[in-house]
Design a protein around this motif. Sequence first.
Motif, PDB file in Angstrom:
ATOM      1  N   GLN A 257       0.818  -1.196   0.098  1.00 53.74           N
ATOM      2  CA  GLN A 257      -0.040  -0.186   0.061  1.00 53.74           C
ATOM      3  C   GLN A 257       0.692   1.322   0.000  1.00 53.74           C
ATOM      4  OE1 GLN A 257      -2.638  -0.357   3.400  1.00 53.74           O
ATOM      5  NE2 GLN A 257      -3.752   1.632   2.945  1.00 53.74           N
ATOM      6  N   ARG A 258       1.945   1.099   0.695  1.00 50.20           N
ATOM      7  CA  ARG A 258       2.776   2.305   0.856  1.00 50.20           C
ATOM      8  C   ARG A 258       3.449   2.510  -0.503  1.00 50.20           C
ATOM      9  NH1 ARG A 258       7.091   4.472  -0.561  1.00 50.20           N
ATOM     10  NH2 ARG A 258       8.630   3.275   0.447  1.00 50.20           N
TER      11      ARG A 258
ATOM     12  N   HIS B 282      -2.924   4.467  -2.464  1.00 50.41           N
ATOM     13  CA  HIS B 282      -3.975   4.143  -1.684  1.00 50.41           C
ATOM     14  C   HIS B 282      -3.619   4.141  -0.180  1.00 50.41           C
ATOM     15  CE1 HIS B 282      -6.816   3.152  -4.946  1.00 50.41           C
ATOM     16  NE2 HIS B 282      -5.975   2.177  -5.386  1.00 50.41           N
ATOM     17  N   ASN B 283      -2.880   4.987   0.271  1.00 50.71           N
ATOM     18  CA  ASN B 283      -2.437   5.252   1.612  1.00 50.71           C
ATOM     19  C   ASN B 283      -3.158   6.358   2.330  1.00 50.71           C
ATOM     20  OD1 ASN B 283      -0.429   7.067   0.980  1.00 50.71           O
ATOM     21  ND2 ASN B 283       0.570   5.200   0.170  1.00 50.71           N
ATOM     22  N   PHE B 284      -3.680   7.272   1.508  1.00 55.18           N
ATOM     23  CA  PHE B 284      -4.588   8.350   2.215  1.00 55.18           C
ATOM     24  C   PHE B 284      -6.045   8.304   1.953  1.00 55.18           C
ATOM     25  CE2 PHE B 284      -1.378  11.129   4.352  1.00 55.18           C
ATOM     26  CZ  PHE B 284      -2.122  11.851   5.208  1.00 55.18           C
ATOM     27  N   ASP B 285      -6.415   7.368   1.247  1.00 57.97           N
ATOM     28  CA  ASP B 285      -7.893   7.356   0.903  1.00 57.97           C
ATOM     29  C   ASP B 285      -8.626   6.895   2.047  1.00 57.97           C
ATOM     30  OD1 ASP B 285      -6.207   7.240  -1.207  1.00 57.97           O
ATOM     31  OD2 ASP B 285      -7.314   5.509  -2.651  1.00 57.97           O
ATOM     32  N   PHE B 286      -9.143   7.962   2.693  1.00 58.68           N
ATOM     33  CA  PHE B 286     -10.041   7.864   3.750  1.00 58.68           C
ATOM     34  C   PHE B 286     -11.502   7.586   3.349  1.00 58.68           C
ATOM     35  CE2 PHE B 286      -9.644  12.249   3.455  1.00 58.68           C
ATOM     36  CZ  PHE B 286     -10.952  12.770   3.501  1.00 58.68           C
ATOM     37  N   TRP B 287     -11.940   8.001   2.277  1.00 53.58           N
ATOM     38  CA  TRP B 287     -13.170   8.086   1.778  1.00 53.58           C
ATOM     39  C   TRP B 287     -13.603   6.602   1.136  1.00 53.58           C
ATOM     40  CZ3 TRP B 287      -9.347  10.626  -0.129  1.00 53.58           C
ATOM     41  CH2 TRP B 287      -8.975  10.363  -1.392  1.00 53.58           C
ATOM     42  N   ARG B 288     -12.562   5.720   1.009  1.00 50.08           N
ATOM     43  CA  ARG B 288     -12.915   4.398  -0.053  1.00 50.08           C
ATOM     44  C   ARG B 288     -13.006   3.324   0.799  1.00 50.08           C
ATOM     45  NH1 ARG B 288      -9.300   5.873  -4.387  1.00 50.08           N
ATOM     46  NH2 ARG B 288     -10.561   5.825  -6.094  1.00 50.08           N
ATOM     47  N   ALA B 289     -13.633   2.410   0.322  1.00 51.10           N
ATOM     48  CA  ALA B 289     -13.828   1.118   1.372  1.00 51.10           C
ATOM     49  C   ALA B 289     -12.490   0.169   1.263  1.00 51.10           C
ATOM     50  CB  ALA B 289     -15.135   0.267   0.809  1.00 51.10           C
ATOM     51  N   GLN B 290     -11.990  -0.362   2.381  1.00 43.59           N
ATOM     52  CA  GLN B 290     -10.906  -1.085   2.251  1.00 43.59           C
ATOM     53  C   GLN B 290     -10.894  -2.043   1.448  1.00 43.59           C
ATOM     54  OE1 GLN B 290     -10.983  -2.246   6.514  1.00 43.59           O
ATOM     55  NE2 GLN B 290      -8.853  -3.210   6.301  1.00 43.59           N
ATOM     56  N   THR B 291     -11.988  -2.345   0.719  1.00 48.84           N
ATOM     57  CA  THR B 291     -12.021  -3.551  -0.308  1.00 48.84           C
ATOM     58  C   THR B 291     -11.042  -3.273  -1.565  1.00 48.84           C
ATOM     59  OG1 THR B 291     -14.000  -2.651  -0.942  1.00 48.84           O
ATOM     60  CG2 THR B 291     -14.139  -4.878   0.164  1.00 48.84           C
ATOM     61  N   VAL B 292     -10.728  -2.041  -1.553  1.00 47.33           N
ATOM     62  CA  VAL B 292      -9.914  -1.568  -2.973  1.00 47.33           C
ATOM     63  C   VAL B 292      -8.457  -2.370  -2.531  1.00 47.33           C
ATOM     64  CG1 VAL B 292     -10.953   0.580  -3.285  1.00 47.33           C
ATOM     65  CG2 VAL B 292      -9.040   0.393  -1.895  1.00 47.33           C
ATOM     66  N   LEU B 293      -8.184  -2.771  -1.425  1.00 43.40           N
ATOM     67  CA  LEU B 293      -6.921  -3.151  -1.027  1.00 43.40           C
ATOM     68  C   LEU B 293      -6.816  -4.747  -1.438  1.00 43.40           C
ATOM     69  CD1 LEU B 293      -6.321  -1.770   2.653  1.00 43.40           C
ATOM     70  CD2 LEU B 293      -5.181  -0.894   0.310  1.00 43.40           C
TER      71      LEU B 293
END
Lengths: 329, 252
Positions: free
Chosen positions: B108-109, B113-124
């Motif tokens: 992730q680093r 996608h390490n600052f996306d606070f509006w997205r659902a975790q599922t993107v990971l």
Amino acid sequence: MTDQTLMDTVETPSAGRPTPLGIPRLHLAICAALVAFFIIGPFFLYPVFLMKVMCFVLFACAFNLLLGYGGLLSFGHAAFFGSASYVSAHAAKAWGLTPELSILLGTGSAALLGLVIGALAIRRQGIYFAMVTLAFAQMVYFVSLQAPFTGGEDGIQAVPRNMLFGLIDISSDNALYAFVFVIVFACLFLIYRIIHSPFGQVLKAIRENEARSVSLGYRVNRYKLAVFVMSTTLAGTAGATKALVFQLASLTDVHWAMSGEVVLMALLGGMHTVFGPIVGAAIIVTMQNYFATFGAWVTVLQGTIFVVAVLLFREGIVGVLGKWLKKPL
Amino acid sequence: MTDTDLILSAKGMTKQFAGFMAVNNVDLNVRRGTIHALIGPNGAGKTTCFNLLTKFLQPTAGSITFNGRDITTLAASEIARLGMVRSFQISAVFPKLTVLENVRVALQRRRGHNFDFWRAQTVLGQFNAEAMRRVEEVGLADFAHHTADELSYGRKRALEIATTLALEPEMLLLDEPMAGMAQADVERISELIKRISANRTILMVEHNLSVVADLSNTITVLARGQVLAEGDYATISNDERVIEAYIGVGHD
Ligand SMILES: Nc1ncnc2c1ncn2[C@@H]1O[C@H](COP(=O)(O)OP(=O)(O)OP(=O)(O)O)[C@@H](O)[C@H]1O
Ligand SMILES: [Mg+2]
């Protein structure tokens, strides 16, 4: 193993199978129950009482975003709750701003204040962080006592309930209730989303092992500041909304006892849970309301409950429940 | 030896703790593409050297260059971003995250996608396949969905290496990667280190001398915060001062 099966097994922290929204079923069920409770609630309980509960639920959840998920104990969150309350009361009364703008302004000032205090506080760790936030909160208290627009000991009283968007009359308790309900639940959804976002995952990593996060290249102070500001902003929304509900902004809102109360709410409910602060806030507000006749004894009672809670279940009420159900709540 | 051969170099590196010289005027040159071992008795200052090189500690004196760039005043997080990633002597994992999630934090680093606070975790989920490859590489496939705190000590070390590798660093600093491992694990991790060293540079602290002899091209011996000797294993193992330092400690 294919990617798809991997995804299925990884994304659910064992709280039931995931739904299309990525929210475990158990959490969806609890959310639905909460929404239903607050929709039916006004038929049985005083709307003003329920609005107070909702404002403090939001305050406690905003605070716990920082404590439970950012791993930072702020002992000065009343500063953000209270200053937003003053700003929104002043905006509604002196400038005649509409409720949504008053709340927005209060929220914005809490965000700004959070950015300044946060930038100075996040470099400190543990108890030092708590002390720095407390020190700043005391400064905010002092300003609130002295500033010309806060009304000193009296606070800002008789805050008008202006027309929502300049169009809708929310002077009745029921209309106001609907407005508060929408604000609080929208904010709660946002908090839930932040906790379960990729950003939330990084916060978790930092909380679990800060040095390792740094060694992986994370600039941890940015994440801490971000979550600090998110927390103060939403605490501000709670305070600003509260000022319109009670038509009052007073020194109580910025007093250090308020900062302590919100810590209590989070710990009582369970700081490592999503729903804990909701339960904690509901219990404390209910106690204050129904035991108000006991006068100063409320504080003693609160203290006793706190001590018992800490001794019996250190993970908080919901934390213990979650352990018992073997599911994260 | 030209300057571009050196990936990491420290000059006069010194660290003083309240008057005590933990690292004293150390010069260290690590050649690109080699496995370089840092050995020495307990308390010699090896971990402190790692902390200084990766900027977890600020040196009292001296300068550090990585890839021709002066990194003496950089922050620790920036060192990782330049391609030098360390592990820790005390295994450093994220205990409450699963093995797969541990590796994903690194991905992730690196990949966003390490600052996306509006997205659902599922993107990971998009990182799962790559994370799984890293997990398999260190032999932890069966444990992918266990939380890290359920792993044995040796497996935690393996997870740590998998997480580090997920960043695809140019250079790895491993602090006693095999301490506390069972013999079978030692062999597997030795193999892994050999394999990953193909296009990387590795600086490692290790007490297991047979591992050191087997893996490293160059060895630097540290004692009481100072460089005692440097060379290949044959040179080092015949050095009078080195033998004395090791035996001397035995008599303490
Ligand atoms: N933060 C600190 N403050 C004070 N002294 C320290 C600190 N860190 C290390 N030291 C001291 O510096 C010396 C070197 O320690 P260091 O951890 O670097 O040794 P080491 O070579 O890694 O030993 P080991 O093989 O036991 O891991 C020791 O005497 C230690 O007590
Ligand atoms: Mg060491």
